[in-house]
Design a protein around this motif. Structure first.
Motif, PDB file in Angstrom:
ATOM      1  N   ALA A   1       8.282  13.321  -3.729  1.00 50.48           N
ATOM      2  CA  ALA A   1       7.951  12.278  -2.753  1.00 50.48           C
ATOM      3  C   ALA A   1       6.908  12.793  -1.769  1.00 50.48           C
ATOM      4  CB  ALA A   1       9.201  11.855  -2.002  1.00 50.48           C
ATOM      5  N   PRO A   2       5.993  11.931  -1.344  1.00 48.45           N
ATOM      6  CA  PRO A   2       5.023  12.346  -0.326  1.00 48.45           C
ATOM      7  C   PRO A   2       5.696  12.457   1.038  1.00 48.45           C
ATOM      8  CG  PRO A   2       4.783  10.017  -0.774  1.00 48.45           C
ATOM      9  CD  PRO A   2       5.795  10.540  -1.755  1.00 48.45           C
ATOM     10  N   THR A   3       5.148  13.276   1.891  1.00 42.61           N
ATOM     11  CA  THR A   3       5.623  13.351   3.271  1.00 42.61           C
ATOM     12  C   THR A   3       5.032  12.167   4.039  1.00 42.61           C
ATOM     13  OG1 THR A   3       3.734  14.660   3.975  1.00 42.61           O
ATOM     14  CG2 THR A   3       5.682  15.882   3.184  1.00 42.61           C
ATOM     15  N   TYR A   4       5.582  11.919   5.220  1.00 43.39           N
ATOM     16  CA  TYR A   4       5.009  10.858   6.060  1.00 43.39           C
ATOM     17  C   TYR A   4       3.571  11.203   6.421  1.00 43.39           C
ATOM     18  CZ  TYR A   4       9.715   8.987   6.490  1.00 43.39           C
ATOM     19  OH  TYR A   4      10.951   8.450   6.220  1.00 43.39           O
TER      20      TYR A   4
ATOM     21  N   THR B   1      -0.869   6.213  11.196  1.00 44.84           N
ATOM     22  CA  THR B   1      -0.151   7.324  11.822  1.00 44.84           C
ATOM     23  C   THR B   1       1.116   7.642  11.030  1.00 44.84           C
ATOM     24  OG1 THR B   1       1.207   5.914  13.242  1.00 44.84           O
ATOM     25  CG2 THR B   1      -0.971   6.571  14.104  1.00 44.84           C
ATOM     26  N   PRO B   2       1.624   8.867  11.161  1.00 46.12           N
ATOM     27  CA  PRO B   2       2.894   9.181  10.500  1.00 46.12           C
ATOM     28  C   PRO B   2       4.027   8.262  10.984  1.00 46.12           C
ATOM     29  CG  PRO B   2       1.796  11.202  11.140  1.00 46.12           C
ATOM     30  CD  PRO B   2       1.006  10.063  11.756  1.00 46.12           C
ATOM     31  N   GLY B   3       3.989   7.880  12.252  1.00 45.19           N
ATOM     32  CA  GLY B   3       4.997   6.959  12.767  1.00 45.19           C
ATOM     33  C   GLY B   3       4.934   5.607  12.085  1.00 45.19           C
ATOM     34  N   ALA B   4       3.721   5.132  11.822  1.00 41.14           N
ATOM     35  CA  ALA B   4       3.558   3.856  11.117  1.00 41.14           C
ATOM     36  C   ALA B   4       4.073   3.979   9.680  1.00 41.14           C
ATOM     37  CB  ALA B   4       2.099   3.416  11.135  1.00 41.14           C
TER      38      ALA B   4
ATOM     39  N   MET C   1       1.371  10.318   3.474  1.00 45.36           N
ATOM     40  CA  MET C   1       1.180   8.858   3.435  1.00 45.36           C
ATOM     41  C   MET C   1       0.176   8.430   4.494  1.00 45.36           C
ATOM     42  SD  MET C   1       4.910   7.195   3.034  1.00 45.36           S
ATOM     43  CE  MET C   1       5.984   7.560   1.687  1.00 45.36           C
ATOM     44  N   ALA C   2       0.359   8.953   5.696  1.00 43.68           N
ATOM     45  CA  ALA C   2      -0.514   8.588   6.807  1.00 43.68           C
ATOM     46  C   ALA C   2      -1.962   8.950   6.505  1.00 43.68           C
ATOM     47  CB  ALA C   2      -0.044   9.274   8.087  1.00 43.68           C
ATOM     48  N   ASP C   3      -2.180  10.152   6.011  1.00 45.18           N
ATOM     49  CA  ASP C   3      -3.544  10.593   5.703  1.00 45.18           C
ATOM     50  C   ASP C   3      -4.180   9.735   4.610  1.00 45.18           C
ATOM     51  OD1 ASP C   3      -3.258  12.591   7.603  1.00 45.18           O
ATOM     52  OD2 ASP C   3      -2.954  14.200   6.139  1.00 45.18           O
TER      53      ASP C   3
ATOM     54  N   GLU D   1       0.831  -1.208   0.000  1.00 47.13           N
ATOM     55  CA  GLU D   1       0.000   0.000   0.000  1.00 47.13           C
ATOM     56  C   GLU D   1       0.865   1.257   0.000  1.00 47.13           C
ATOM     57  OE1 GLU D   1      -2.535  -0.469   3.395  1.00 47.13           O
ATOM     58  OE2 GLU D   1      -3.874  -1.853   2.357  1.00 47.13           O
ATOM     59  N   VAL D   2       1.931   1.264   0.783  1.00 50.95           N
ATOM     60  CA  VAL D   2       2.821   2.417   0.815  1.00 50.95           C
ATOM     61  C   VAL D   2       3.520   2.584  -0.533  1.00 50.95           C
ATOM     62  CG1 VAL D   2       4.962   3.334   1.811  1.00 50.95           C
ATOM     63  CG2 VAL D   2       3.136   2.519   3.305  1.00 50.95           C
ATOM     64  N   LEU D   3       4.010   1.513  -1.130  1.00 50.51           N
ATOM     65  CA  LEU D   3       4.635   1.613  -2.457  1.00 50.51           C
ATOM     66  C   LEU D   3       3.659   2.135  -3.497  1.00 50.51           C
ATOM     67  CD1 LEU D   3       6.829  -1.604  -2.793  1.00 50.51           C
ATOM     68  CD2 LEU D   3       7.619   0.760  -2.724  1.00 50.51           C
ATOM     69  N   ARG D   4       2.439   1.616  -3.475  1.00 52.99           N
ATOM     70  CA  ARG D   4       1.422   2.052  -4.433  1.00 52.99           C
ATOM     71  C   ARG D   4       1.119   3.538  -4.243  1.00 52.99           C
ATOM     72  NH1 ARG D   4      -2.308  -1.321  -3.160  1.00 52.99           N
ATOM     73  NH2 ARG D   4      -1.654  -2.908  -4.634  1.00 52.99           N
ATOM     74  N   MET D   5       0.928   3.953  -2.970  1.00 56.20           N
ATOM     75  CA  MET D   5       0.635   5.350  -2.676  1.00 56.20           C
ATOM     76  C   MET D   5       1.793   6.240  -3.109  1.00 56.20           C
ATOM     77  SD  MET D   5       1.322   7.965  -0.473  1.00 56.20           S
ATOM     78  CE  MET D   5       0.512   9.508  -0.173  1.00 56.20           C
ATOM     79  N   TYR D   6       3.029   5.806  -2.818  1.00 57.10           N
ATOM     80  CA  TYR D   6       4.214   6.574  -3.201  1.00 57.10           C
ATOM     81  C   TYR D   6       4.250   6.772  -4.713  1.00 57.10           C
ATOM     82  CZ  TYR D   6       9.056   8.115  -3.521  1.00 57.10           C
ATOM     83  OH  TYR D   6      10.183   8.836  -3.783  1.00 57.10           O
TER      84      TYR D   6
END
Length: 82
Positions: free
Chosen positions: A31-34, A44-47, A37-39, A16-21
């Protein structure tokens, strides 16, 4: 430089993170910010940070001074089917 992990399959969250990126980068050419990505992924941004670090350790992302996150997809990360 992040330590390399064995080449395990990607988790659902990592995919999911790769796809979103990829989608974010395609749209905004940066690049997206943490936080972004979190939103987008309802985490969470930490996740988001933890998942990105795991992807870097697995070789799917790499550090680069050019992007806002200082991370970019590696050639391996660009090729993985999501």
């Amino acid at each position: 430089m992040a330590a390399r992990l064995p080449n395990f399959e990607l988790t659902t969250s990592e995919k999911e993170v790769l796809r979103m990126y990829r989608e974010y980068f395609e749209q905004y050419r940066k690049a997206p910010t943490y936080r972004a990505m979190a939103d987008a992924l309802h985490i969470t941004p930490g996740a988001a940070h933890y998942i990105v670090k795991r992807l870097a350790a697995k070789g799917y992302m790499k550090e680069t001074p050019v992007t806002s996150l200082r991370l970019a997809l590696s050639s391996k990360g660009k090729k993985v089917a999501l």
